[in-house]
Design a protein around this motif. Structure first.
Motif, PDB file in Angstrom:
ATOM      1  N   ARG A   6     -25.789  10.136  35.178  1.00  0.00           N
ATOM      2  CA  ARG A   6     -26.414  11.292  35.824  1.00  0.00           C
ATOM      3  C   ARG A   6     -27.902  11.056  35.974  1.00  0.00           C
ATOM      4  O   ARG A   6     -28.529  10.346  35.191  1.00  0.00           O
ATOM      5  N   ALA A   8     -31.174  13.500  36.131  1.00  0.00           N
ATOM      6  CA  ALA A   8     -31.357  14.901  35.740  1.00  0.00           C
ATOM      7  C   ALA A   8     -32.806  15.365  35.887  1.00  0.00           C
ATOM      8  O   ALA A   8     -33.488  15.606  34.894  1.00  0.00           O
ATOM      9  N   PRO A   9     -33.282  15.485  37.107  1.00  0.00           N
ATOM     10  CA  PRO A   9     -34.673  15.920  37.282  1.00  0.00           C
ATOM     11  C   PRO A   9     -34.826  17.425  37.046  1.00  0.00           C
ATOM     12  O   PRO A   9     -33.883  18.183  37.236  1.00  0.00           O
ATOM     13  N   SER A  10     -36.015  17.800  36.616  1.00  0.00           N
ATOM     14  CA  SER A  10     -36.334  19.234  36.574  1.00  0.00           C
ATOM     15  C   SER A  10     -36.984  19.563  37.915  1.00  0.00           C
ATOM     16  O   SER A  10     -37.904  18.865  38.321  1.00  0.00           O
ATOM     17  N   ARG A  40     -27.979  16.265  38.440  1.00  0.00           N
ATOM     18  CA  ARG A  40     -28.016  17.475  37.619  1.00  0.00           C
ATOM     19  C   ARG A  40     -29.419  18.035  37.638  1.00  0.00           C
ATOM     20  O   ARG A  40     -30.367  17.336  37.270  1.00  0.00           O
ATOM     21  N   ASP A  42     -32.102  20.108  36.043  1.00  0.00           N
ATOM     22  CA  ASP A  42     -32.426  20.718  34.746  1.00  0.00           C
ATOM     23  C   ASP A  42     -33.371  21.891  34.997  1.00  0.00           C
ATOM     24  O   ASP A  42     -34.593  21.757  34.918  1.00  0.00           O
ATOM     25  N   TYR A 184     -34.875  22.044  27.036  1.00  0.00           N
ATOM     26  CA  TYR A 184     -34.101  20.945  27.602  1.00  0.00           C
ATOM     27  C   TYR A 184     -33.038  20.345  26.666  1.00  0.00           C
ATOM     28  O   TYR A 184     -31.934  19.984  27.093  1.00  0.00           O
ATOM     29  N   SER A 188     -28.901  19.580  27.800  1.00  0.00           N
ATOM     30  CA  SER A 188     -28.683  18.213  28.269  1.00  0.00           C
ATOM     31  C   SER A 188     -27.520  17.566  27.519  1.00  0.00           C
ATOM     32  O   SER A 188     -26.649  16.921  28.117  1.00  0.00           O
ATOM     33  N   ARG A 202     -32.426   6.263  31.355  1.00  0.00           N
ATOM     34  CA  ARG A 202     -33.607   7.088  31.602  1.00  0.00           C
ATOM     35  C   ARG A 202     -34.838   6.383  31.053  1.00  0.00           C
ATOM     36  O   ARG A 202     -34.744   5.295  30.477  1.00  0.00           O
ATOM     37  N   HIS A 206     -37.955   9.099  26.563  1.00  0.00           N
ATOM     38  CA  HIS A 206     -36.884   9.921  25.987  1.00  0.00           C
ATOM     39  C   HIS A 206     -36.262   9.326  24.721  1.00  0.00           C
ATOM     40  O   HIS A 206     -35.265   9.856  24.220  1.00  0.00           O
TER      41      HIS A 206
HETATM   42  N1  GLU Z   1     -34.932  16.813  32.881  1.00  0.00           N
HETATM   43  C1  GLU Z   1     -35.233  15.677  32.064  1.00  0.00           C
HETATM   44  C2  GLU Z   1     -36.406  14.943  32.670  1.00  0.00           C
HETATM   45  O1  GLU Z   1     -36.668  15.123  33.836  1.00  0.00           O
HETATM   46  C3  GLU Z   1     -34.018  14.803  31.991  1.00  0.00           C
HETATM   47  C4  GLU Z   1     -34.092  13.718  31.017  1.00  0.00           C
HETATM   48  C5  GLU Z   1     -32.729  13.063  30.817  1.00  0.00           C
HETATM   49  O2  GLU Z   1     -32.421  12.183  31.608  1.00  0.00           O
HETATM   50  O3  GLU Z   1     -32.011  13.471  29.923  1.00  0.00           O
HETATM   51  O4  GLU Z   1     -37.102  14.224  32.000  1.00  0.00           O
END
Ligand code: GLU
Length: 474
Positions: A6, A8-10, A40, A42, A184, A188, A202, A206
């Motif tokens: 996935r 997963a951007p905010s 996805r 976020d 978050y 997640s 990612r 993280h």
């Molecule tokens: N929304 C998080 C971000 O943009 C997702 C991080 C992830 O990949 O879990 O950093």
């Protein structure tokens, strides 16, 4: 094993090259393994999330050539996060805390002043039921922290190798804010379970979250997926996800004329020891994709290299790949001969309009010696013209004028094209044709090379090594 990844951007801003790279690596990994790629959003932070950004993220990803098998939004699944939260609460893995931001900041500073790491002291674990009732009666709403196990968390990272992180070195993370909204961390992990995510690829920012999320997943009785943390893109100075990288958005690159495939090839190559692979499609790029190629060295985003690659990419395009685009630009006389003549002189696709004008429209020639130009015009052979016309004609000009080398070719190029550099005249001349060539060589309104204004269009290949867009388009 079937693969699910996935991105997963905010939705709190436009996609920049850093997050586009994460999206691309996930997509390539999924396609390489015949797996699923999930987009996805976020968006549990309702204050910072905007629908306009959710829309632009999708259009930017599509521009890059990515598609997704499923799109999901966290804001649609709050009850599931609540269920997971209750599960953790029943298992005694979350606890309510009442400190204000100011109090937390005060504790943090005090620890730092003593040279200690600013880790939350778990004071809230010592509150009695009475204490909590009193605080709540005084108007305080609890936020909830996850109680970490203080042992080591280990995983075999597909990029970083074996990892071992002591969870005692981090604060128990806040999962739920005082207003009841989720941060978050928990959503997640819940979504990674729900979507059957097998690989989380990612940025290495993280890594600490992974330590926490592995514990959350285990607390929810779920085995963690595989993880791959790639080093973050930096600018040339080596600054991390700096303002500079953050401002290099996909839409800004698209606006300045970067081709999506050139960008994809570039983003897929940096951070590996291999040169960019200019293949025709993302599917081709996926075939040779291997996450193990990514190392721990900092990938540097070099816009000059990207522009150089853009020019190289344009050179690879066959007529069929550009015909519709050229016609959409109104360049209706463009044909394969034209494209083949000019494609190696484009830094960006739009530059083609300048060469189109050189071949088919009115341009202002540059003539320093009108007598010589006129004499050369008189020697233009009759049509039809072929690839052989240029050498036959210039041989005749040599005989009459006695000029050769630069003194011969430069004034002819300047008069015929209005440019100092460009495609081979051998291929341009038959496209320009006798009528335009005659008009230009005998023009009365020509400029002189001393008075050359900045060029309106073509960019020479030699310029491709210079930095950045917006630089001299001539
Ligand atoms: N929304 C998080 C971000 O943009 C997702 C991080 C992830 O990949 O879990 O950093």
């Amino acid at each position: 094993m079937s693969v699910t990844v996935r991105f997963a951007p905010s939705p709190t801003g436009r996609l920049h090259v850093g997050n586009a790279r994460t999206a691309l690596l996930n997509w390539l990994f999924a396609r390489r393994h015949g797996g699923r790629f999930i987009l996805r959003l976020d968006d549990t932070d309702l204050e910072r999330s905007e629908e306009a950004h959710a829309v632009s993220i999708q259009s930017d990803l599509r521009w890059l050539g990515l598609d997704w098998d499923l799109m999901d939004r966290q804001s649609a699944h709050i009850p599931r996060y609540r269920d997971a939260f209750e599960c953790l609460r029943d298992a005694g893995r979350v606890y309510p805390c009442y400190e204000t931001l100011e109090e937390l900041e005060f504790k943090r500073r005090r620890l730092l002043a003593r040279g200690r790491p600013p880790i939350y002291d778990r004071a809230a674990l010592n509150l009695s039921d009475d204490d909590r009732q009193r605080l709540e009666a005084g108007g305080r709403r609890p936020h909830w922290r996850f109680r970490l196990d203080h042992g080591d968390v280990t995983w075999d990272d597909l990029v970083r190798g074996p990892q071992q992180l002591g969870a005692g070195r981090i604060s128990d993370p806040v999962l739920v804010r005082g207003d009841g909204t989720f941060l978050y961390m928990l959503p997640s992990a819940v979504d990674d379970i729900r979507h059957g995510v097998t690989h989380v690829i990612r940025g290495e920012d993280h890594v600490v979250n992974t330590t926490v999320q592995i514990q959350i997943l285990r607390a929810l009785s779920h085995p963690p997926p595989a993880f791959a943390h790639v080093p973050l893109l930096t600018d040339l100075s080596g600054k991390g996800l700096s303002k500079r990288i953050g401002s290099v958005t996909l839409d800004s690159l698209a606006d300045t004329g970067i081709e999506p495939m050139a960008l994809a090839a570039y983003l897929a190559a940096i951070g590996t020891a291999e040169p960019p692979d200019l293949c025709p499609t993302l599917g081709d790029l996926a075939r040779s994709f291997d996450i193990a190629k990514y190392g721990r060295a900092t990938p540097k985003f070099d816009e000059a290299q990207l522009w150089h690659l853009n020019a190289r990419w344009l050179q690879t395009l066959p007529w069929d790949a550009v015909a519709a685009r050229l016609h959409a630009m109104g360049l209706n006389r463009a044909d394969p001969a034209f494209w083949n003549a000019v494609r190696s002189n484009l830094e960006r696709f739009e530059d083609v309009a300048g060469w189109y004008a050189v071949c088919f429209e009115d341009i202002l020639p540059i003539i320093d010696d009108p007598e010589f130009a006129r004499a050369a015009a008189e020697l233009l052979p009759p049509e039809p013209w072929t690839d052989a016309t240029w050498s036959a004609w210039t041989a005749a000009v040599v005989r009459v004028s006695g000029r050769k080398g630069r003194a011969l070719f430069r004034p002819l190029r300047l008069a015929l094209t209005g440019e100092e550099h460009g495609p081979e005249l051998k291929t341009l001349l038959p496209l320009i044709g006798r009528e335009l060539a005659w008009q230009r060589l005998t023009a009365r309104n020509a400029r002189t090379s001393q008075a050359m204004p900045p060029l309106a269009h073509p960019v020479r290949m030699a310029d491709a090594a210079e930095p950045g867009p917006g630089r001299g388009r001539g």
